[in-house]
Design a protein around this motif. Structure first.
Motif, PDB file in Angstrom:
ATOM      1  N   ASP A  53       3.973  28.350  62.004  1.00  0.00           N
ATOM      2  CA  ASP A  53       5.511  27.682  62.186  1.00  0.00           C
ATOM      3  C   ASP A  53       4.767  26.025  61.974  1.00  0.00           C
ATOM      4  O   ASP A  53       5.470  25.146  61.291  1.00  0.00           O
ATOM      5  CB  ASP A  53       6.285  27.778  62.926  1.00  0.00           C
ATOM      6  N   GLN A  54       3.631  25.389  62.625  1.00  0.00           N
ATOM      7  CA  GLN A  54       3.539  24.232  63.095  1.00  0.00           C
ATOM      8  C   GLN A  54       2.439  23.282  62.088  1.00  0.00           C
ATOM      9  O   GLN A  54       2.873  22.395  62.239  1.00  0.00           O
ATOM     10  CB  GLN A  54       2.937  23.440  65.106  1.00  0.00           C
ATOM     11  N   THR A  55       1.549  23.640  62.292  1.00  0.00           N
ATOM     12  CA  THR A  55       0.449  23.717  60.839  1.00  0.00           C
ATOM     13  C   THR A  55       1.007  23.480  59.961  1.00  0.00           C
ATOM     14  O   THR A  55      -0.232  22.702  58.733  1.00  0.00           O
ATOM     15  CB  THR A  55      -1.264  24.256  61.525  1.00  0.00           C
ATOM     16  N   LYS A  56       2.078  24.245  59.229  1.00  0.00           N
ATOM     17  CA  LYS A  56       2.305  24.786  58.275  1.00  0.00           C
ATOM     18  C   LYS A  56       1.182  25.082  57.458  1.00  0.00           C
ATOM     19  O   LYS A  56       1.272  24.814  55.490  1.00  0.00           O
ATOM     20  CB  LYS A  56       2.685  23.480  56.818  1.00  0.00           C
ATOM     21  N   ALA A  57      -0.114  26.325  57.563  1.00  0.00           N
ATOM     22  CA  ALA A  57      -0.793  26.939  56.741  1.00  0.00           C
ATOM     23  C   ALA A  57      -0.229  27.562  55.688  1.00  0.00           C
ATOM     24  O   ALA A  57      -1.341  27.949  54.757  1.00  0.00           O
ATOM     25  CB  ALA A  57      -1.674  27.825  58.204  1.00  0.00           C
ATOM     26  N   HIS A  58       1.035  27.641  55.335  1.00  0.00           N
ATOM     27  CA  HIS A  58       1.249  28.729  54.396  1.00  0.00           C
ATOM     28  C   HIS A  58       1.659  27.823  52.988  1.00  0.00           C
ATOM     29  O   HIS A  58       1.898  28.563  52.541  1.00  0.00           O
ATOM     30  CB  HIS A  58       2.605  29.808  55.158  1.00  0.00           C
ATOM     31  N   ILE A  59       1.334  26.637  53.139  1.00  0.00           N
ATOM     32  CA  ILE A  59       1.970  25.452  52.057  1.00  0.00           C
ATOM     33  C   ILE A  59       0.335  25.929  51.691  1.00  0.00           C
ATOM     34  O   ILE A  59       0.129  24.986  52.327  1.00  0.00           O
ATOM     35  CB  ILE A  59       2.642  24.684  52.378  1.00  0.00           C
ATOM     36  N   MET A  76      -6.798  41.809  51.966  1.00  0.00           N
ATOM     37  CA  MET A  76      -6.228  40.461  51.295  1.00  0.00           C
ATOM     38  C   MET A  76      -6.230  39.606  52.476  1.00  0.00           C
ATOM     39  O   MET A  76      -5.683  39.761  53.614  1.00  0.00           O
ATOM     40  CB  MET A  76      -5.194  40.293  50.195  1.00  0.00           C
ATOM     41  N   LEU A  77      -6.979  37.989  51.987  1.00  0.00           N
ATOM     42  CA  LEU A  77      -6.682  37.146  53.337  1.00  0.00           C
ATOM     43  C   LEU A  77      -6.482  35.744  52.284  1.00  0.00           C
ATOM     44  O   LEU A  77      -6.003  35.495  51.019  1.00  0.00           O
ATOM     45  CB  LEU A  77      -7.918  36.260  53.145  1.00  0.00           C
ATOM     46  N   PRO A  78      -5.456  35.149  53.251  1.00  0.00           N
ATOM     47  CA  PRO A  78      -4.308  33.539  52.603  1.00  0.00           C
ATOM     48  C   PRO A  78      -5.290  32.975  52.104  1.00  0.00           C
ATOM     49  O   PRO A  78      -5.034  31.893  51.599  1.00  0.00           O
ATOM     50  CB  PRO A  78      -3.676  33.402  54.225  1.00  0.00           C
ATOM     51  N   ASN A  79      -7.039  32.468  52.856  1.00  0.00           N
ATOM     52  CA  ASN A  79      -7.301  31.383  52.131  1.00  0.00           C
ATOM     53  C   ASN A  79      -9.083  31.911  52.487  1.00  0.00           C
ATOM     54  O   ASN A  79      -9.019  32.563  52.791  1.00  0.00           O
ATOM     55  CB  ASN A  79      -6.547  30.393  53.428  1.00  0.00           C
ATOM     56  N   PHE A  80     -10.158  30.737  52.313  1.00  0.00           N
ATOM     57  CA  PHE A  80     -11.449  30.912  52.484  1.00  0.00           C
ATOM     58  C   PHE A  80     -11.494  31.587  53.185  1.00  0.00           C
ATOM     59  O   PHE A  80     -11.458  30.700  54.284  1.00  0.00           O
ATOM     60  CB  PHE A  80     -11.725  29.844  51.418  1.00  0.00           C
ATOM     61  N   PRO A  81     -12.508  32.474  53.837  1.00  0.00           N
ATOM     62  CA  PRO A  81     -12.784  32.586  55.455  1.00  0.00           C
ATOM     63  C   PRO A  81     -14.067  31.794  55.303  1.00  0.00           C
ATOM     64  O   PRO A  81     -15.108  32.593  54.316  1.00  0.00           O
ATOM     65  CB  PRO A  81     -13.289  34.293  54.830  1.00  0.00           C
ATOM     66  N   ILE A 100     -11.633  42.628  63.477  1.00  0.00           N
ATOM     67  CA  ILE A 100     -11.608  41.844  63.095  1.00  0.00           C
ATOM     68  C   ILE A 100     -11.522  41.135  63.393  1.00  0.00           C
ATOM     69  O   ILE A 100     -10.166  40.914  62.790  1.00  0.00           O
ATOM     70  CB  ILE A 100     -12.560  42.621  61.766  1.00  0.00           C
ATOM     71  N   ALA A 101     -11.812  39.534  63.683  1.00  0.00           N
ATOM     72  CA  ALA A 101     -11.593  38.566  64.120  1.00  0.00           C
ATOM     73  C   ALA A 101     -11.710  37.587  62.638  1.00  0.00           C
ATOM     74  O   ALA A 101     -12.597  37.445  62.336  1.00  0.00           O
ATOM     75  CB  ALA A 101     -11.393  38.009  65.530  1.00  0.00           C
ATOM     76  N   VAL A 102     -10.827  36.833  61.610  1.00  0.00           N
ATOM     77  CA  VAL A 102     -10.907  35.969  61.041  1.00  0.00           C
ATOM     78  C   VAL A 102     -10.721  35.021  60.998  1.00  0.00           C
ATOM     79  O   VAL A 102      -9.944  34.382  61.273  1.00  0.00           O
ATOM     80  CB  VAL A 102     -10.197  36.943  59.738  1.00  0.00           C
ATOM     81  N   GLY A 103     -12.016  34.192  60.326  1.00  0.00           N
ATOM     82  CA  GLY A 103     -11.647  32.600  60.738  1.00  0.00           C
ATOM     83  C   GLY A 103     -11.429  31.344  59.159  1.00  0.00           C
ATOM     84  O   GLY A 103     -12.388  32.264  58.677  1.00  0.00           O
ATOM     85  N   THR A 104     -10.559  30.842  58.356  1.00  0.00           N
ATOM     86  CA  THR A 104     -10.389  30.310  57.121  1.00  0.00           C
ATOM     87  C   THR A 104     -10.114  29.317  57.860  1.00  0.00           C
ATOM     88  O   THR A 104     -10.296  28.449  58.246  1.00  0.00           O
ATOM     89  CB  THR A 104      -9.383  31.229  56.782  1.00  0.00           C
ATOM     90  N   LEU A 105      -9.782  28.539  56.229  1.00  0.00           N
ATOM     91  CA  LEU A 105      -9.840  26.974  56.273  1.00  0.00           C
ATOM     92  C   LEU A 105      -8.729  26.716  56.753  1.00  0.00           C
ATOM     93  O   LEU A 105      -8.041  25.575  57.420  1.00  0.00           O
ATOM     94  CB  LEU A 105     -10.067  26.930  54.875  1.00  0.00           C
ATOM     95  N   ASP A 106      -7.711  27.876  56.886  1.00  0.00           N
ATOM     96  CA  ASP A 106      -6.116  27.573  57.618  1.00  0.00           C
ATOM     97  C   ASP A 106      -6.763  27.619  59.689  1.00  0.00           C
ATOM     98  O   ASP A 106      -7.579  27.756  59.537  1.00  0.00           O
ATOM     99  CB  ASP A 106      -5.523  28.658  57.572  1.00  0.00           C
TER     100      ASP A 106
END
Length: 564
Positions: A255-261, A191-196, A225-231
């Motif tokens: 913690d700085q970009t607040k990507a988890h929000i 599972m990924l946190p955001n759109f890959p 495997i390295a993944v880049g997402t919208l985060d």
């Protein structure tokens, strides 16, 4: 959001472990995850305790038989016999509590004898099983062996990793491809946190890897495997671990970009006011990661391209967690940041022949190549459209391809490019490849001059580039073109092991493996080049036309019905 596959990556044979291990979430792993996410361990424990208390209030605090027993005890304590107060009706007298006549104890010795007689008449009740696998009452070991066999990856198997989004849920799906049997099937997913947006395979084990690192097929090398997402963060996952809940490493500062929000995302269909660019940070990205490239020579280096207009260089041998920084929280981030573009950087790639040289392409309609040790001394070219993808030519250390949104593919020679972009920078040749954006391009690592392109016109095309000895120019011819049924093509990648096999995927969320060698024209065009490279194409049955896909459940059921 409709279903689609945004990126595809191959894993060469012999890299994966034969029996992947399962993910274990223990206290040590929880501590690692907390440091990786840069959150306090005590906060994570409090959240887990709150979740457990909430589960208890809903009757799910206990597990297994304990929960059932507790429920039964509570039911018996609160049970009321309503029949005592009910209206009297004619019925048979109830037996007394101390009356045992209903059990007919006196007749126990008068049981009827079995009809079958003989010394082995009751052998069924004395059945002895030679091992647990034959005993129907012992199924745990058998289930474990079945699962172990299902997850087995043979040394002759390739892995294909896809970045898939379906019903607003994003995940990595790992497939096994057996080229000899032309078989493609799903192995596991993550599972990924955001759109890959992009994928990059690497064999270097990052420092903040799991507390229980998986065994490797090759000592000193991994399978990641390295993944880049919208985060803004880059996640690195082990492909030798199944059912993983958290990546092995995270590059960035959540913690700085607040990507988890969660933030509402636009669909792009409606015009919106142009927003201001986020403030650039030197140590981490602050916007989506659009491109990744792993350095195969300096194996600890990973380059990333972002929508924040920067290209960053990461050292995977450094600890990116909160423990890897200084007291003021600085450290553990990117070791270099390059501001060579004025708009979103769409793609980046290392030069395998010159391991310190990077190639980048941007929405500012420029392409640049520079030495990462002195980025100000680079060269570049102005293009007529936005960059979609780019690739170095592995057969020469100074040539590269760029695919554009206007349907063109350009080939450049670095030695002829100017350092001042105001000067003209003509391409060696221009190819009108597709009716629409050329969203993907790849150069065959086995056959010189063989390139593949995929476009939004839903076609995958294979081209042959040859040198004109007399004229000194290059001739480009279309070898074959095919609609693989993947919709708009977003990714086309050649196999690292088979010379004329490629994987393609796109807007229909469908993965297809195409054996281009099944085409007579392809065999004729590349036959001489294959012989020069010492490669031989194995003859295959042309029943599927050289295309291998994942059989759906409906197709499998239909085949089973026909066999019956």
């Amino acid at each position: 959001m409709s279903s689609l596959i945004s990126a595809v990556a191959w894993v060469r044979r012999g890299v994966s472990v034969q029996h992947p291990q399962k993910y274990v979430l223990d206290d040590k792993e929880l501590e690692r995850v907390s440091a990786l996410a840069r959150i306090e361990l005590e906060d994570a424990r409090i959240e887990l305790e709150r979740a457990h208390e909430a589960a208890k209030t809903m009757g799910r605090g206990a597990e297994g038989d304990e929960a059932d027993d507790q429920g039964d005890e509570e039911d018996e304590a609160n049970w009321v016999d309503e029949d005592e107060d009910a209206m009297d009706v004619d019925s048979a007298p109830k037996p007394k509590d101390d009356d045992l006549s209903q059990y007919k104890l006196d007749e126990y010795d008068d049981d009827a004898k079995p009809t079958d007689t003989g010394p082995f008449s009751n052998i069924k009740g004395l059945t002895y099983y030679r091992n647990n696998e034959e005993d129907p009452y012992i199924t745990l070991k058998e289930d474990e062996e079945d699962e172990r066999e299902e997850l087995e990856v043979l040394p002759t198997d390739n892995l294909i990793v896809i970045a898939k989004t379906e019903d607003e849920i994003s995940q990595l799906e790992v497939y096994v491809y057996d080229e000899s049997q032309e078989n493609l099937y799903a192995h596991h997913d993550l599972m990924l946190p955001n759109f890959p947006l992009c994928l990059e395979w690497l064999d270097f084990t990052p420092v903040s890897s799991s507390s229980s690192p998986p065994p490797t097929a090759n000592p000193g090398f991994g399978n990641y495997i390295a993944v880049g997402t919208l985060d803004p963060e880059i996640e690195i996952w082990s492909l030798d671990t199944v059912e993983a809940m958290y990546p092995n490493s995270i590059l960035g500062r959540p913690d700085q970009t607040k990507a988890h929000i969660p933030m509402p995302l636009g669909t792009g269909k409606k015009k919106k006011k142009k927003t201001k660019h986020r403030a650039v940070e030197q140590g981490y990205h602050v916007d989506a990661v659009l491109g990744l490239s792993w350095n195969k020579i300096q194996r600890n280096l990973l380059a990333s391209a972002s929508a924040d207009r920067t290209v960053k260089l990461w050292d995977l041998s450094r600890d990116p967690t909160i423990n890897g920084g200084t007291e003021d929280g600085i450290g553990g981030g990117a070791i270099r940041s390059f501001d060579v573009h004025k708009d979103k950087v769409q793609a980046v790639q290392w030069n395998e022949k010159e391991p310190s040289v990077l190639l980048t392409g941007s929405y500012d309609r420029t392409v640049r190549t520079f030495d990462s040790r002195s980025p100000t001394s680079g060269v570049g070219a102005i293009l007529g459209s936005d960059v979609e993808a780019l690739r170095w030519d592995p057969w020469e250390d100074h040539g590269f391809y760029v695919s554009l949104e206007n349907g063109l593919v350009l080939n450049f020679d670095v030695r002829t490019l100017p350092s001042n972009l105001d000067n003209p920078s003509p391409a060696r040749f221009t190819l009108s490849a597709h009716d629409g954006a050329v969203s993907s391009i790849d150069v065959n690592p086995h056959i010189k001059g063989c390139i593949a392109t995929g476009g939004t016109d839903k076609l995958v095309k294979v081209w042959n580039v040859t040198d004109d000895v007399e004229g000194g120019k290059r001739n480009v011819s279309l070898v074959t073109s095919r609609d693989l049924g993947v919709g708009k093509v977003f990714s086309t990648v050649f196999s690292p092991d088979d010379p004329l096999t490629l994987a393609a995927a796109g807007s229909k969320a469908k993965l297809q493996v195409w054996d281009v060698g099944a085409n007579m024209g392809a065999r004729k065009a590349f036959g001489a080049k294959l012989r020069e490279a010492g490669r031989v194409l194995r003859e295959k049955e042309a029943s599927s036309g050289g295309v291998v896909g994942v059989a759906s459940d409906e197709e499998s059921d239909a085949e089973g019905g026909e066999e019956d």
